[in-house]
Design a protein around this motif. Structure first.
Motif, PDB file in Angstrom:
ATOM      1  N   ASP A 108       0.778  -1.127  -0.056  1.00  0.00           N
ATOM      2  CA  ASP A 108      -0.032   0.086   0.092  1.00  0.00           C
ATOM      3  C   ASP A 108       0.773   1.191   0.072  1.00  0.00           C
ATOM      4  N   ASN A 109       0.318   2.302  -0.384  1.00  0.00           N
ATOM      5  CA  ASN A 109       0.909   3.511  -0.688  1.00  0.00           C
ATOM      6  C   ASN A 109       2.321   3.607  -1.301  1.00  0.00           C
ATOM      7  N   HIS A 110       2.368   2.693  -2.152  1.00  0.00           N
ATOM      8  CA  HIS A 110       3.622   2.663  -3.164  1.00  0.00           C
ATOM      9  C   HIS A 110       2.986   2.753  -4.777  1.00  0.00           C
ATOM     10  N   ILE A 111       3.882   3.440  -5.409  1.00  0.00           N
ATOM     11  CA  ILE A 111       3.555   3.468  -6.754  1.00  0.00           C
ATOM     12  C   ILE A 111       4.799   3.162  -7.661  1.00  0.00           C
ATOM     13  N   ALA A 112       4.664   2.324  -8.532  1.00  0.00           N
ATOM     14  CA  ALA A 112       5.672   1.834  -9.272  1.00  0.00           C
ATOM     15  C   ALA A 112       5.625   2.436 -10.816  1.00  0.00           C
ATOM     16  N   ILE A 153       0.210  11.926  -8.595  1.00  0.00           N
ATOM     17  CA  ILE A 153       0.215  12.260  -7.050  1.00  0.00           C
ATOM     18  C   ILE A 153      -1.220  12.789  -6.596  1.00  0.00           C
ATOM     19  N   ARG A 154      -1.628  13.570  -7.273  1.00  0.00           N
ATOM     20  CA  ARG A 154      -3.260  13.959  -7.225  1.00  0.00           C
ATOM     21  C   ARG A 154      -3.938  12.981  -7.063  1.00  0.00           C
ATOM     22  N   LYS A 155      -4.142  11.995  -8.087  1.00  0.00           N
ATOM     23  CA  LYS A 155      -4.990  10.774  -8.003  1.00  0.00           C
ATOM     24  C   LYS A 155      -4.806   9.891  -6.798  1.00  0.00           C
ATOM     25  N   TYR A 156      -3.572   9.635  -6.415  1.00  0.00           N
ATOM     26  CA  TYR A 156      -3.293   9.081  -5.402  1.00  0.00           C
ATOM     27  C   TYR A 156      -4.047   9.492  -4.013  1.00  0.00           C
ATOM     28  N   ASP A 179       6.576  17.532 -19.415  1.00  0.00           N
ATOM     29  CA  ASP A 179       5.496  16.620 -19.381  1.00  0.00           C
ATOM     30  C   ASP A 179       5.745  15.700 -18.457  1.00  0.00           C
ATOM     31  N   LEU A 180       7.154  15.318 -18.063  1.00  0.00           N
ATOM     32  CA  LEU A 180       7.138  14.207 -17.152  1.00  0.00           C
ATOM     33  C   LEU A 180       6.580  14.917 -15.653  1.00  0.00           C
ATOM     34  N   ASN A 181       6.894  16.348 -15.508  1.00  0.00           N
ATOM     35  CA  ASN A 181       6.432  16.841 -14.246  1.00  0.00           C
ATOM     36  C   ASN A 181       4.774  16.857 -14.132  1.00  0.00           C
ATOM     37  N   LYS A 182       4.201  17.136 -15.444  1.00  0.00           N
ATOM     38  CA  LYS A 182       2.646  16.864 -15.381  1.00  0.00           C
ATOM     39  C   LYS A 182       2.352  15.575 -15.144  1.00  0.00           C
ATOM     40  N   ILE A 183       2.760  14.632 -15.679  1.00  0.00           N
ATOM     41  CA  ILE A 183       2.377  13.173 -15.289  1.00  0.00           C
ATOM     42  C   ILE A 183       2.522  12.844 -14.067  1.00  0.00           C
ATOM     43  N   PHE A 184       3.751  13.189 -13.487  1.00  0.00           N
ATOM     44  CA  PHE A 184       4.230  12.949 -12.159  1.00  0.00           C
ATOM     45  C   PHE A 184       2.925  13.454 -11.043  1.00  0.00           C
ATOM     46  N   HIS A 185       2.747  14.784 -11.151  1.00  0.00           N
ATOM     47  CA  HIS A 185       2.172  15.439 -10.467  1.00  0.00           C
ATOM     48  C   HIS A 185       0.465  15.096 -10.573  1.00  0.00           C
ATOM     49  N   ASN A 186       0.092  14.701 -11.729  1.00  0.00           N
ATOM     50  CA  ASN A 186      -1.176  14.102 -11.903  1.00  0.00           C
ATOM     51  C   ASN A 186      -1.517  12.631 -11.210  1.00  0.00           C
TER      52      ASN A 186
END
Length: 180
Positions: A133-137, A174-177, A165-172
């Motif tokens: 839990d609380n891990h993203i791969a 985190i928001r979803k999580y 683009d990587l920054n956007k993907i990464f932060h999206n």
């Protein structure tokens, strides 16, 4: 609620371009690692996080090969050259015989109170990481697009994209999580 966000970045074939046997280079040759170029978009994304994102703690998590213990020194030279803004206290080099996630559980006493994200290119590392839990791969893909990654349910993190683009993907992600 999770208090911290930790990003762990694997080096071999992720932050650092893999240049192994497919191109006739012996990864166990002396000084191999010191001369390998970075995956530049991922490197710039990491630098941007270090400089501008106080919410995210950045770490290097890269294995030591039993067959070549001197690789740690070579990786340190590489990091001091390409990523000097990340202090050595943020570099972790577990032996290849130990699961990265199990190793990090030992290092951080508050492990389960953080969102722990791994960017890696190895399926077994990603599978072990994602099992908690609380891990993203995040599966690093990009420079090696000629390799078709197996669809094992990992989020693909295309390092050929721009740092924005990587920054956007990464932060999206985190928001979803956090919305879960």
């Amino acid at each position: 609620m999770l208090k911290k966000i930790r990003l762990f970045v694997y080096m071999d074939g992720t932050l650092v371009q893999y240049q192994g046997r497919e191109v006739g280079i012996d990864i166990f040759a002396p000084h191999y690692f010191e001369n390998v170029p970075p995956e530049i978009n991922l490197l710039n994304f990491i630098k941007d996080l270090i400089h501008h994102e106080i919410e995210v703690e950045v770490y290097i998590l890269s294995a030591i090969f039993d067959k070549k213990p001197s690789i740690t020194d070579e990786k340190k030279v590489w990091l001091n050259t390409w990523l000097p803004e990340l202090p050595e206290q943020a570099w972790y080099f577990p032996p290849e015989s130990i699961s990265k996630v199990e190793y990090m559980h030992r290092v951080f006493p508050d492990w389960n109170q953080a969102l722990n994200i791994l960017i890696d290119d190895m399926d077994y590392n990603l599978s072990a990481w994602q099992a908690y839990d609380n891990h993203i791969a995040l599966e690093s893909v990009g420079w090696d697009k000629w390799l078709a990654p197996a669809d094992l349910g990992f989020v693909q993190f295309d390092t050929s994209k721009s740092k924005e683009d990587l920054n956007k993907i990464f932060h999206n992600l985190i928001r979803k999580y956090k919305m879960k």
